[in-house]
Scaffold this motif. Structure first.
Motif, PDB file in Angstrom:
ATOM      1  N   TYR A 129       0.856  -1.181   0.000  1.00  0.00           N
ATOM      2  CA  TYR A 129       0.000   0.000   0.000  1.00  0.00           C
ATOM      3  C   TYR A 129       0.895   1.236   0.000  1.00  0.00           C
ATOM      4  O   TYR A 129       2.062   1.173   0.434  1.00  0.00           O
ATOM      5  N   PRO A 130       0.387   2.384  -0.457  1.00  0.00           N
ATOM      6  CA  PRO A 130       1.185   3.617  -0.448  1.00  0.00           C
ATOM      7  C   PRO A 130       1.701   3.947   0.948  1.00  0.00           C
ATOM      8  O   PRO A 130       0.992   3.765   1.942  1.00  0.00           O
ATOM      9  N   ALA A 131       2.922   4.393   1.020  1.00  0.00           N
ATOM     10  CA  ALA A 131       3.558   4.835   2.271  1.00  0.00           C
ATOM     11  C   ALA A 131       3.721   3.709   3.293  1.00  0.00           C
ATOM     12  O   ALA A 131       3.914   3.981   4.480  1.00  0.00           O
ATOM     13  N   GLU A 132       3.623   2.471   2.853  1.00  0.00           N
ATOM     14  CA  GLU A 132       3.875   1.340   3.742  1.00  0.00           C
ATOM     15  C   GLU A 132       4.920   0.425   3.115  1.00  0.00           C
ATOM     16  O   GLU A 132       5.157   0.475   1.904  1.00  0.00           O
ATOM     17  N   GLY A 133       5.546  -0.416   3.946  1.00  0.00           N
ATOM     18  CA  GLY A 133       6.459  -1.404   3.409  1.00  0.00           C
ATOM     19  C   GLY A 133       5.704  -2.563   2.785  1.00  0.00           C
ATOM     20  O   GLY A 133       4.516  -2.746   3.041  1.00  0.00           O
ATOM     21  N   PRO A 134       6.363  -3.354   1.955  1.00  0.00           N
ATOM     22  CA  PRO A 134       5.721  -4.530   1.361  1.00  0.00           C
ATOM     23  C   PRO A 134       5.297  -5.526   2.434  1.00  0.00           C
ATOM     24  O   PRO A 134       6.022  -5.741   3.405  1.00  0.00           O
ATOM     25  N   THR A 135       4.141  -6.107   2.233  1.00  0.00           N
ATOM     26  CA  THR A 135       3.605  -7.123   3.144  1.00  0.00           C
ATOM     27  C   THR A 135       3.657  -8.477   2.455  1.00  0.00           C
ATOM     28  O   THR A 135       3.153  -8.629   1.345  1.00  0.00           O
ATOM     29  N   PHE A 136       4.255  -9.462   3.131  1.00  0.00           N
ATOM     30  CA  PHE A 136       4.357 -10.796   2.556  1.00  0.00           C
ATOM     31  C   PHE A 136       2.972 -11.413   2.396  1.00  0.00           C
ATOM     32  O   PHE A 136       2.136 -11.347   3.300  1.00  0.00           O
ATOM     33  N   LEU A 137       2.736 -12.016   1.225  1.00  0.00           N
ATOM     34  CA  LEU A 137       1.450 -12.660   0.955  1.00  0.00           C
ATOM     35  C   LEU A 137       1.565 -14.171   0.925  1.00  0.00           C
ATOM     36  O   LEU A 137       0.891 -14.874   1.675  1.00  0.00           O
ATOM     37  N   ILE A 138       2.399 -14.666   0.035  1.00  0.00           N
ATOM     38  CA  ILE A 138       2.459 -16.099  -0.197  1.00  0.00           C
ATOM     39  C   ILE A 138       3.764 -16.411  -0.913  1.00  0.00           C
ATOM     40  O   ILE A 138       4.318 -15.547  -1.599  1.00  0.00           O
ATOM     41  N   SER A 139       4.246 -17.637  -0.728  1.00  0.00           N
ATOM     42  CA  SER A 139       5.499 -18.027  -1.374  1.00  0.00           C
ATOM     43  C   SER A 139       5.364 -19.429  -1.944  1.00  0.00           C
ATOM     44  O   SER A 139       4.405 -20.153  -1.640  1.00  0.00           O
ATOM     45  N   ILE A 140       6.341 -19.779  -2.762  1.00  0.00           N
ATOM     46  CA  ILE A 140       6.356 -21.124  -3.328  1.00  0.00           C
ATOM     47  C   ILE A 140       7.795 -21.540  -3.592  1.00  0.00           C
ATOM     48  O   ILE A 140       8.615 -20.739  -4.073  1.00  0.00           O
ATOM     49  N   SER A 141       8.084 -22.776  -3.261  1.00  0.00           N
ATOM     50  CA  SER A 141       9.380 -23.353  -3.558  1.00  0.00           C
ATOM     51  C   SER A 141       9.354 -23.960  -4.950  1.00  0.00           C
ATOM     52  O   SER A 141       8.299 -24.368  -5.433  1.00  0.00           O
ATOM     53  N   SER A 142      10.533 -24.046  -5.560  1.00  0.00           N
ATOM     54  CA  SER A 142      10.596 -24.586  -6.918  1.00  0.00           C
ATOM     55  C   SER A 142      10.280 -26.075  -6.993  1.00  0.00           C
ATOM     56  O   SER A 142      10.109 -26.618  -8.083  1.00  0.00           O
ATOM     57  N   ILE A 143      10.187 -26.735  -5.845  1.00  0.00           N
ATOM     58  CA  ILE A 143       9.838 -28.164  -5.880  1.00  0.00           C
ATOM     59  C   ILE A 143       8.331 -28.368  -5.972  1.00  0.00           C
ATOM     60  O   ILE A 143       7.853 -29.488  -6.124  1.00  0.00           O
ATOM     61  N   LYS A 144       7.589 -27.269  -5.882  1.00  0.00           N
ATOM     62  CA  LYS A 144       6.139 -27.343  -5.981  1.00  0.00           C
ATOM     63  C   LYS A 144       5.677 -26.600  -7.231  1.00  0.00           C
ATOM     64  O   LYS A 144       6.403 -25.777  -7.795  1.00  0.00           O
ATOM     65  N   ASP A 145       4.436 -26.862  -7.645  1.00  0.00           N
ATOM     66  CA  ASP A 145       3.877 -26.077  -8.738  1.00  0.00           C
ATOM     67  C   ASP A 145       2.659 -25.277  -8.309  1.00  0.00           C
ATOM     68  O   ASP A 145       2.123 -24.489  -9.099  1.00  0.00           O
TER      69      ASP A 145
END
Lengths: 113, 113
Positions: A39-55
């Protein structure tokens, strides 16, 4: 040399529909990928991640898909809500070592009522 | 629990002056990163600290930039003889070693006049 690319600077989606944000990368050494929301004037907020061993990785309304052969990942948000309006950054790293994040340029998502 | 904090939130300085930006990581996070986002640009890596190891300074744009991390916790990013091109949002992130997921602070917006 941009190793992570988000080719759509902006995206508009109607509330309740699916939002699909795309990301491409060039470095085949990347093995961990993340999506951040900002959001404006805020730092990035982590949402979701994925490892390369998954699709695929799913967390509530958010699902990330990884196609390693195409060096492409996407974030699906369903159903889209007005509070999802923000800039979304795709990021990639090599999990061994310093884990420096390489970011895409971001996609501004607007959810219309 | 408390997230990553940064101070000041905004800093306006004159060209040629030195500035110090501070980051307090999440308690227990041994890895600390500095990134910056210039106007219209994505986030770019600057420097990485992990425990007592020598920092990875490979992203620092010039020798006017330096950073230290005291006692494995608080970090200070120093920019000497600031230039107008240093104007950006400086973001700090921390993570548990090896976890892959970095959590960001709100950033410091630096404006060099």
């Amino acid at each position: 040399d941009q190793q992570v690319k988000q080719n759509s600077p902006s995206l508009s989606v109607q509330e309740g529909r699916i939002s699909i944000l795309n990301c491409d990368y060039t470095n085949s050494m990347f093995d961990y990928f993340l999506w951040y929301k900002k959001y404006p004037a805020e730092g990035p907020t982590f949402l979701i991640s994925i490892s390369s061993i998954k699709d695929k990785n799913e967390d509530g309304r958010f699902t990330v898909f990884l196609n390693k052969s195409a060096k492409h990942l996407s974030l699906h948000i369903v159903p889209s809500q007005p509070g999802d309006s923000a800039v979304y950054f795709c990021a990639a790293m090599i999990i061994q070592g310093a884990q420096k994040l390489v970011f895409g340029q971001g996609t501004r998502l607007t959810i219309n009522p | 629990g408390a997230g990553v904090s940064q101070s000041p939130s905004n800093k306006v300085t004159e060209k040629g002056k030195d500035v110090e930006l501070r980051c307090d990581p999440i308690s227990g996070h041994t890895a600390l990163y500095w990134y910056r986002q210039s106007l219209g640009q994505g986030l770019e890596f600057l420097i990485y600290f992990q425990g007592n190891s020598a920092p990875d300074k490979s992203g620092l744009p010039s020798d006017r930039f330096s950073a230290e991390r005291t006692g494995g916790s608080v970090s200070t990013l120093t920019i000497q003889r600031t230039q107008q091109e240093d104007s950006a949002v400086y973001l700090c992130a921390s993570s548990l070693a090896g976890s892959g997921t970095q959590y960001f602070g709100p950033g410091t917006r630096l404006t060099v006049l």
